[in-house]
Design a protein around this motif. Structure first.
Motif, PDB file in Angstrom:
ATOM      1  N   THR A 278      53.537  43.067  44.274  1.00 15.82           N
ATOM      2  CA  THR A 278      53.618  42.846  42.631  1.00 15.82           C
ATOM      3  C   THR A 278      51.935  42.335  42.295  1.00 15.82           C
ATOM      4  OG1 THR A 278      54.586  40.759  42.719  1.00 15.82           O
ATOM      5  CG2 THR A 278      56.026  42.323  42.040  1.00 15.82           C
ATOM      6  N   ALA A 279      51.472  41.745  43.187  1.00 13.55           N
ATOM      7  CA  ALA A 279      50.083  41.203  42.898  1.00 13.55           C
ATOM      8  C   ALA A 279      49.163  42.448  43.105  1.00 13.55           C
ATOM      9  CB  ALA A 279      49.771  40.216  43.933  1.00 13.55           C
ATOM     10  N   MET A 280      49.542  43.161  44.346  1.00 15.31           N
ATOM     11  CA  MET A 280      48.730  44.334  44.422  1.00 15.31           C
ATOM     12  C   MET A 280      48.651  45.145  43.190  1.00 15.31           C
ATOM     13  SD  MET A 280      47.174  44.089  47.526  1.00 15.31           S
ATOM     14  CE  MET A 280      46.953  45.532  48.220  1.00 15.31           C
ATOM     15  N   GLU A 281      49.616  45.150  42.697  1.00 13.54           N
ATOM     16  CA  GLU A 281      49.956  46.341  41.419  1.00 13.54           C
ATOM     17  C   GLU A 281      49.109  45.596  40.281  1.00 13.54           C
ATOM     18  OE1 GLU A 281      54.149  47.145  40.393  1.00 13.54           O
ATOM     19  OE2 GLU A 281      54.453  48.074  42.263  1.00 13.54           O
ATOM     20  N   ALA A 282      49.198  44.157  40.101  1.00 13.98           N
ATOM     21  CA  ALA A 282      48.746  43.738  39.006  1.00 13.98           C
ATOM     22  C   ALA A 282      47.038  43.785  39.078  1.00 13.98           C
ATOM     23  CB  ALA A 282      49.007  42.203  38.863  1.00 13.98           C
ATOM     24  N   LEU A 283      46.592  43.674  40.549  1.00 14.54           N
ATOM     25  CA  LEU A 283      45.056  43.950  40.619  1.00 14.54           C
ATOM     26  C   LEU A 283      44.700  45.210  40.512  1.00 14.54           C
ATOM     27  CD1 LEU A 283      44.681  41.604  43.816  1.00 14.54           C
ATOM     28  CD2 LEU A 283      44.285  41.098  41.417  1.00 14.54           C
ATOM     29  N   GLU A 284      45.682  46.228  40.475  1.00 14.59           N
ATOM     30  CA  GLU A 284      45.294  47.788  40.359  1.00 14.59           C
ATOM     31  C   GLU A 284      44.742  48.284  41.883  1.00 14.59           C
ATOM     32  OE1 GLU A 284      42.981  48.266  36.705  1.00 14.59           O
ATOM     33  OE2 GLU A 284      44.682  47.499  35.588  1.00 14.59           O
ATOM     34  N   LEU A 285      45.303  47.737  42.713  1.00 17.40           N
ATOM     35  CA  LEU A 285      44.949  48.197  44.179  1.00 17.40           C
ATOM     36  C   LEU A 285      45.969  49.304  44.384  1.00 17.40           C
ATOM     37  CD1 LEU A 285      43.885  44.820  45.573  1.00 17.40           C
ATOM     38  CD2 LEU A 285      42.492  46.527  45.199  1.00 17.40           C
ATOM     39  N   SER A 286      45.170  50.318  45.039  1.00 17.79           N
ATOM     40  CA  SER A 286      46.403  51.275  45.704  1.00 17.79           C
ATOM     41  C   SER A 286      46.516  51.058  47.043  1.00 17.79           C
ATOM     42  CB  SER A 286      45.516  52.978  45.322  1.00 17.79           C
ATOM     43  OG  SER A 286      44.363  52.770  46.204  1.00 17.79           O
ATOM     44  N   ASP A 287      47.421  51.616  47.620  1.00 14.29           N
ATOM     45  CA  ASP A 287      47.858  51.575  49.121  1.00 14.29           C
ATOM     46  C   ASP A 287      46.685  51.796  49.902  1.00 14.29           C
ATOM     47  OD1 ASP A 287      50.401  51.432  48.474  1.00 14.29           O
ATOM     48  OD2 ASP A 287      51.094  53.289  48.854  1.00 14.29           O
ATOM     49  N   GLY A 288      46.447  50.957  50.954  1.00 12.54           N
ATOM     50  CA  GLY A 288      45.367  50.829  51.680  1.00 12.54           C
ATOM     51  C   GLY A 288      44.032  50.300  51.308  1.00 12.54           C
ATOM     52  N   GLU A 289      44.084  49.743  50.152  1.00 13.34           N
ATOM     53  CA  GLU A 289      43.049  49.109  49.418  1.00 13.34           C
ATOM     54  C   GLU A 289      43.276  47.560  49.736  1.00 13.34           C
ATOM     55  OE1 GLU A 289      40.668  50.494  45.722  1.00 13.34           O
ATOM     56  OE2 GLU A 289      42.717  50.639  45.179  1.00 13.34           O
ATOM     57  N   ALA A 290      42.331  46.897  50.046  1.00 12.23           N
ATOM     58  CA  ALA A 290      42.547  45.506  50.095  1.00 12.23           C
ATOM     59  C   ALA A 290      41.698  44.399  49.340  1.00 12.23           C
ATOM     60  CB  ALA A 290      42.248  45.032  51.596  1.00 12.23           C
ATOM     61  N   PRO A 291      42.223  43.489  48.814  1.00 12.73           N
ATOM     62  CA  PRO A 291      41.518  42.748  47.934  1.00 12.73           C
ATOM     63  C   PRO A 291      40.493  41.970  48.707  1.00 12.73           C
ATOM     64  CG  PRO A 291      43.613  41.606  48.298  1.00 12.73           C
ATOM     65  CD  PRO A 291      43.784  42.799  49.031  1.00 12.73           C
ATOM     66  N   GLN A 292      39.461  41.398  47.775  1.00 11.03           N
ATOM     67  CA  GLN A 292      38.349  40.355  48.474  1.00 11.03           C
ATOM     68  C   GLN A 292      39.534  38.908  48.469  1.00 11.03           C
ATOM     69  OE1 GLN A 292      35.119  40.052  46.560  1.00 11.03           O
ATOM     70  NE2 GLN A 292      33.981  38.936  48.031  1.00 11.03           N
ATOM     71  N   VAL A 293      39.455  38.292  49.530  1.00  9.56           N
ATOM     72  CA  VAL A 293      39.969  36.912  49.364  1.00  9.56           C
ATOM     73  C   VAL A 293      39.233  35.727  49.341  1.00  9.56           C
ATOM     74  CG1 VAL A 293      41.568  35.491  50.529  1.00  9.56           C
ATOM     75  CG2 VAL A 293      42.068  38.157  50.675  1.00  9.56           C
ATOM     76  N   LEU A 294      39.351  34.928  48.265  1.00  7.97           N
ATOM     77  CA  LEU A 294      38.352  34.088  48.164  1.00  7.97           C
ATOM     78  C   LEU A 294      39.401  32.481  48.175  1.00  7.97           C
ATOM     79  CD1 LEU A 294      36.652  35.391  44.805  1.00  7.97           C
ATOM     80  CD2 LEU A 294      35.662  35.385  47.114  1.00  7.97           C
TER      81      LEU A 294
END
Length: 129
Positions: free
Chosen positions: A67-83
């Motif tokens: 759900t967080a990946m969807e809210a961030l608008e990241l697609s499969d295989g994309e990773a967020p930057q972690v801070l």
């Protein structure tokens, strides 16, 4: 590692715990400190220092719910930057591994996760990581 512009307006997908009434944030690079940022509000006296986990906490890969990946608008295989939030005191500098901020630089969307369990400490000494 993703790069953030010198000062980037960001939008949280949900209010940060304790800062529910603050909505306008910008993420700013700290000059001469690669991987260190200031998260600042334009309407409230709020400034948090954040560290790029890839730089300061190698190997830290907290679970990011779908759900967080969807809210961030990241697609499969994309990773967020972690801070991670940095806390400095005269005794030591710690980072909060229990509540990372995950960020999509492409959309400028971010969210703060609050992780369950005892695997990730609230105050991990930066020098010991």
């Amino acid at each position: 590692m993703n790069s953030v512009l010198s000062s980037t307006p960001v939008t949280f997908t949900a209010p940060m715990p304790g800062l529910e009434n603050v909505h306008d944030f910008a993420l700013r690079n700290i000059d001469s400190a690669p991987g260190l940022f200031a998260l600042e509000s334009g309407s409230a006296p709020v400034r948090l220092f954040l560290a790029d986990a890839a730089v300061f906490v190698p190997g830290y890969t907290p679970p990011v719910p779908g759900t967080a990946m969807e809210a961030l608008e990241l697609s499969d295989g994309e990773a967020p930057q972690v801070l991670v939030v940095v806390n400095h005191s005269p005794v030591s500098t710690t980072v909060n591994l229990m509540a990372p901020i995950v960020f999509n630089p492409a959309t400028r969307r971010c969210t703060q996760l609050v992780l369950d369990g005892k695997e990730y400490p609230l105050r991990a000494e930066l020098g010991a990581l």
